[in-house]
Design an enzyme around this catalytic site. Structure first.
Site, PDB file in Angstrom:
ATOM      1  N   VAL A  68       0.640  -1.063   0.043  1.00  0.00           N
ATOM      2  CA  VAL A  68       0.136  -0.057  -0.105  1.00  0.00           C
ATOM      3  C   VAL A  68       0.773   1.072   0.016  1.00  0.00           C
ATOM      4  O   VAL A  68       0.565   2.137  -0.723  1.00  0.00           O
ATOM      5  CB  VAL A  68      -0.998  -0.088   1.167  1.00  0.00           C
ATOM      6  CG1 VAL A  68      -1.753   1.286   1.426  1.00  0.00           C
ATOM      7  CG2 VAL A  68      -1.999  -1.138   0.969  1.00  0.00           C
ATOM      8  N   TYR A 105       4.018   1.621  -0.987  1.00  0.00           N
ATOM      9  CA  TYR A 105       4.720   1.560  -2.477  1.00  0.00           C
ATOM     10  C   TYR A 105       3.930   2.063  -3.277  1.00  0.00           C
ATOM     11  O   TYR A 105       4.154   2.925  -4.241  1.00  0.00           O
ATOM     12  CB  TYR A 105       5.447   0.236  -2.747  1.00  0.00           C
ATOM     13  CG  TYR A 105       5.994   0.255  -3.795  1.00  0.00           C
ATOM     14  CD1 TYR A 105       7.492   0.993  -4.012  1.00  0.00           C
ATOM     15  CD2 TYR A 105       6.122  -0.213  -5.089  1.00  0.00           C
ATOM     16  CE1 TYR A 105       8.333   1.164  -5.052  1.00  0.00           C
ATOM     17  CE2 TYR A 105       6.721  -0.098  -6.248  1.00  0.00           C
ATOM     18  CZ  TYR A 105       7.715   0.451  -6.306  1.00  0.00           C
ATOM     19  OH  TYR A 105       8.502   0.626  -7.175  1.00  0.00           O
ATOM     20  N   TRP A 106       2.530   1.552  -3.512  1.00  0.00           N
ATOM     21  CA  TRP A 106       1.658   2.011  -4.562  1.00  0.00           C
ATOM     22  C   TRP A 106       1.422   3.411  -4.586  1.00  0.00           C
ATOM     23  O   TRP A 106       1.117   3.992  -5.376  1.00  0.00           O
ATOM     24  CB  TRP A 106       0.581   0.944  -4.484  1.00  0.00           C
ATOM     25  CG  TRP A 106      -0.655   1.499  -5.410  1.00  0.00           C
ATOM     26  CD1 TRP A 106      -0.421   1.215  -6.824  1.00  0.00           C
ATOM     27  CD2 TRP A 106      -1.896   2.180  -5.357  1.00  0.00           C
ATOM     28  NE1 TRP A 106      -1.860   1.607  -7.446  1.00  0.00           N
ATOM     29  CE2 TRP A 106      -2.357   2.307  -6.499  1.00  0.00           C
ATOM     30  CE3 TRP A 106      -2.622   2.363  -4.132  1.00  0.00           C
ATOM     31  CZ2 TRP A 106      -3.851   2.592  -6.588  1.00  0.00           C
ATOM     32  CZ3 TRP A 106      -3.921   2.900  -4.284  1.00  0.00           C
ATOM     33  CH2 TRP A 106      -4.322   3.176  -5.631  1.00  0.00           C
ATOM     34  N   HIS A 107       1.259   3.985  -3.326  1.00  0.00           N
ATOM     35  CA  HIS A 107       0.786   5.434  -3.041  1.00  0.00           C
ATOM     36  C   HIS A 107       1.997   6.082  -3.474  1.00  0.00           C
ATOM     37  O   HIS A 107       1.772   7.459  -3.482  1.00  0.00           O
ATOM     38  CB  HIS A 107       0.444   5.616  -1.434  1.00  0.00           C
ATOM     39  CG  HIS A 107      -1.298   5.286  -1.342  1.00  0.00           C
ATOM     40  ND1 HIS A 107      -1.683   4.204  -0.933  1.00  0.00           N
ATOM     41  CD2 HIS A 107      -2.257   5.943  -1.452  1.00  0.00           C
ATOM     42  CE1 HIS A 107      -2.877   4.215  -0.926  1.00  0.00           C
ATOM     43  NE2 HIS A 107      -3.217   5.328  -1.430  1.00  0.00           N
ATOM     44  N   GLY A 108       3.169   5.793  -3.577  1.00  0.00           N
ATOM     45  CA  GLY A 108       4.084   6.617  -4.015  1.00  0.00           C
ATOM     46  C   GLY A 108       5.546   6.399  -3.714  1.00  0.00           C
ATOM     47  O   GLY A 108       6.574   6.585  -4.093  1.00  0.00           O
TER      48      GLY A 108
END
Length: 364
Positions: free
Chosen positions: A324, A326-329
């Site tokens: 989560v 990593y996916w958010h930035g």
């Protein structure tokens, strides 16, 4: 009265919505209802073609090509039917969004930063959709592969209501519901549309009032008022911010959820009011329901989840929050945020296990 300009997400999506996205969503609604009325059997393909055309129109041929390339690579890797390989492919594709040279190249495709950010946000969400399809492909038997063809992947990836910002719908749910042919009633759909528009308009008005009158984000952007505020005031500001976040996503997810219902699909439940939340676990289960289902189905359960040992549960939860973040930035503050949420969930579940012991219950 001028609005608080510091909430980038709200200002960004409202601007895009007014200029382009709401009109394209209205076009999707028209195509969907006409296809349900006249050619129900071909509805997925009509919506796929419309989604591709809308993507081409808004993101340009290069943006369209990037999303199509991501889908093609994901589908090709899924042919090996190895979940680990699929995840590696998904993470590599996601990582390309953070390569400076690639970022600069994509920026040159557009005249404004807002156009580039639209591509960035869209591709980020499409990565999750590609991952969902590819993992479902890996898990299904060869006899079921006809329902997991590349055209079905494109119908799923280019489904326009969820295209730019979600909510996330897993492929198994999307495919099952899209194949289901139901009796079509113009009167019923019209009543759903009218009631839905009234509710979304109310939420939008409430969000606009909050952003014009409360200036929550402007206060957070300046250290001076925060340093001089009491702990009670800081707590009130924190509550006000999460309440605005809740109302904001009632609008941002409410519009695509309404279109999903108009298409005969069941959308993920809208966020629960944060004032009713008293635990990290409930917050993650009830706020972004689509993302929660994705994380549980594709990360938490395959890694063992609550059915494994204590160490396995800790690892499953840690990997879920790591993804989560990593996916958010993947910025440092997101890793801290993910770690604190992981710690909160672990402490809550640990307390529940302790309180479930019969001796402790007798003492209570």
């Amino acid at each position: 009265m001028p609005q608080d300009p510091m909430d980038f997400e709200w200002s960004y999506w409202i601007e895009w919505g007014r200029e382009h996205i709401l009109w394209l969503l209205a076009g999707h609604l028209l195509v969907s209802q006409v296809s349900r009325l006249l050619v129900e059997k071909y509805k997925p393909w009509c919506l796929m073609v419309y989604g591709m055309a809308a993507c081409w129109l808004l993101l340009g041929v290069k943006g369209f090509a990037v999303i199509l390339l991501h889908a093609a690579i994901s589908f090709a890797v899924a042919q090996f039917q190895l979940s680990l390989l699929t995840w590696m492919c998904s993470l590599i594709l996601l990582s390309t969004l953070r390569i400076p040279a690639v970022e600069e190249t994509k920026r040159k495709w557009y005249d404004t930063e807002n156009e580039y950010y639209l591509l960035l946000f869209t591709v980020s969400v499409r990565c999750l959709f590609c991952t969902s399809f590819s993992l479902e492909y890996c898990w299904h038997a060869p006899a079921q592969k006809s329902s997991h063809s590349f055209p079905w992947m494109l119908a799923y990836v280019f489904y326009y209501p969820t295209f730019h910002n979600g909510p996330l719908v897993n492929f198994d749910e999307f495919s099952k519901q899209m194949r289901r042919q139901e009796a079509f009633s113009v009167k019923t759909n019209l009543s759903i549309l009218i009631v839905g528009i009234i509710r979304i308009f109310f939420w939008w008005c409430l969000a606009e009032l909050m952003i014009h009158l409360m200036y929550i984000h402007a206060l957070y952007s300046s250290a001076l008022p925060l340093e001089s505020a009491s702990y009670w005031a800081l707590g009130g500001l924190a509550l006000a911010q999460v309440l605005f976040f809740y109302v904001k996503y009632l609008v941002l997810y409410g519009v695509p959820a309404l279109l999903l219902r108009m298409d005969g699909l069941t959308p993920p439940a809208l966020p629960c009011c944060v004032s009713l939340m008293h635990s990290f676990t409930k917050m993650w289960r009830s706020f972004d329901v689509g993302l929660h289902r994705f994380l549980v189905r594709y990360i938490y359960v395959p890694m063992g989840g609550s059915q494994s040992s204590l160490l396995g549960t800790l690892l499953s939860t840690a990997l879920t929050f790591a993804f989560v973040s990593y996916w958010h930035g993947g910025q440092s503050y997101l890793w801290y945020w993910g770690a604190l949420n992981w710690l909160g969930v672990i402490v809550e579940n640990g307390a529940k296990r302790i309180l479930s012991i019969s001796l402790i219950q007798d003492l209570i």
